[in-house]
Design an enzyme around this catalytic site. Structure first.
Site, mmCIF file in Angstrom:
data_model
loop_
_atom_site.group_PDB
_atom_site.id
_atom_site.type_symbol
_atom_site.label_atom_id
_atom_site.label_comp_id
_atom_site.label_asym_id
_atom_site.label_seq_id
_atom_site.Cartn_x
_atom_site.Cartn_y
_atom_site.Cartn_z
ATOM 1 N N ASP A 9 -6.815 22.272 39.918
ATOM 2 C CA ASP A 9 -6.521 21.451 38.751
ATOM 3 C C ASP A 9 -7.683 21.575 37.762
ATOM 4 O OD1 ASP A 9 -5.139 19.436 37.220
ATOM 5 O OD2 ASP A 9 -6.643 18.013 37.951
ATOM 6 N N ASP A 11 -8.538 19.077 34.559
ATOM 7 C CA ASP A 11 -9.170 17.824 34.145
ATOM 8 C C ASP A 11 -9.369 16.904 35.358
ATOM 9 O OD1 ASP A 11 -8.601 19.085 31.810
ATOM 10 O OD2 ASP A 11 -7.203 17.578 31.048
#
Length: 367
Positions: A9, A11
């Site tokens: 991922d 953020d």
């Protein structure tokens, strides 16, 4: 040769996520602690990296692509400058209400990867900060690591993830409950850490901590026992549970030193002095429990530990670890003698537990 992939991922995982959930300016760009050295370790272990990120409404007036692209490109440039390169960057721009097949935890963005036979899926994993990342990993059928954050919980940090994936640590978690004691033991034979032991017996805690500290492995042990009766059950069961944890963490014992030395040595042997006292320990993870003790103590107790139980600790450890241990101690001060015993055994364990190759160290092919 197949290679594992780490689906990462963006953020909250690679870079810190601001309160408004949009990294739309250079001032908001902050890297997550230890992400660079951890990813370098994983790179060197053969991992390839793919970024997969939900960016809600990217390209709309509320989140212009121009605001996103500058900080993102700088992030990629910094990673590249450190030797970290991404095989792919996959971004879904839909809103949650759209239920798009390409939005995590759905797997639409990685359809091509699911058909790629060059990927080692048994070692591949997902790293993210949200429960949806964990669900995404479940949908792929691979391991998930949820980073620890104030917003979403999680229990991992980047250093721990790199250790778990790159080092293939020999770990064990043992829970043992009887009518007399309740024990929880965790060991990691490939990580050093300050030991944490709590049995209700201060001196015994200190001695068990020596096994982890000088044995070179991470040790956590907690015991609730019937100390209102006496110390015997707590002392014995803690040793039994620790031995079980060592045996489980070793698995088939492939690659261990077993004896600790190359050459004609018959066991990992350590002679350790402590002031006027001296102890010698020789160990062999043969799978055949056997304990020989040569020594005596004049005091009934050292601290809150009955000295008659000291040999019993090691006998119990041998029983569940499948360990052959010969232990000798001489000296005048019983405190020094007991501590020398635990430290000598710990140093012998360090040698025997060490990874020295890839084979099972036995002509039988098993231990």
């Amino acid at each position: 040769m197949s290679r594992p992939i780490l689906f990462v991922d963006r953020d909250g995982t690679l870079i810190e996520e601001p309160s408004d959930f949009q990294i739309d300016s250079y001032a908001k760009l902050r890297f997550v602690t230890d992400v660079v050295p951890s990813m370098l370790k994983l790179r060197d272990a053969g991992y390839e990296f793919v970024i997969i990120s939900n960016q809600d409404g990217l390209g709309t007036d509320a989140y212009p692509r121009e605001s996103f692209q500058g900080p993102h490109d700088l992030m990629m440039q910094i990673f590249d400058s450190q030797g970290i390169r991404f095989r792919d960057v996959l971004i879904d721009t839909s809103f949650p209400s759209q239920n798009a097949a390409t939005r995590k935890p759905a797997t639409g963005l990685v359809t091509a990867y699911l058909k790629d036979r060059s990927i080692d899926w048994s070692r591949s994993a997902v790293v993210g900060d949200r429960p949806t990342d964990v669900q995404f990993a479940d949908n792929l059928g691979i391991r998930a690591f949820q980073l620890r954050t104030p917003q979403f919980g999680g229990e991992w940090d980047w250093a721990g993830i790199a250790h778990a994936l790159a080092d293939a640590p020999r770990i064990a978690h043992v829970e043992r409950a009887t009518k007399e004691t309740r024990l929880v033991v965790d060991v990691d034979l490939d990580r050093t850490a300050e030991p944490h032991v709590r049995t209700g017996l201060g001196f015994y805690d200190h001695m068990l901590e020596q096994l982890g500290k000088h044995g070179g492995f991470a040790l956590s042990l907690a015991c609730e026992g019937d100390l209102h009766i006496d110390e015997h059950h707590t002392v014995e069961d803690a040793a039994l549970a620790l031995g079980q944890a060592l045996r489980e963490a070793l698995g088939d014992k492939r690659g261990i030193g077993r004896y600790g030395f190359d050459g004609p040595m018959l066991a990992a042997e350590v002679t350790l002095p402590m002031d006027e006292a001296i102890a010698s320990a020789a160990v062999d993870f043969s799978g055949r429990p056997f304990f020989v003790f040569d020594g005596e103590f004049r005091r009934e107790r050292v601290g809150d530990l009955p000295t008659e139980l000291v040999p019993h600790v090691f006998r119990s450890l041998c029983e569940t670890a499948g360990l052959n241990l010969h232990l000798t101690v001489r000296g005048d001060n019983d405190h020094h003698k007991v501590e020398a015993c635990f430290k000598a055994v710990a140093r012998a364990l360090r040698q025997a537990l060490a990874r020295t190759g890839r084979e099972v160290p036995s002509t039988k092919g098993m231990l």
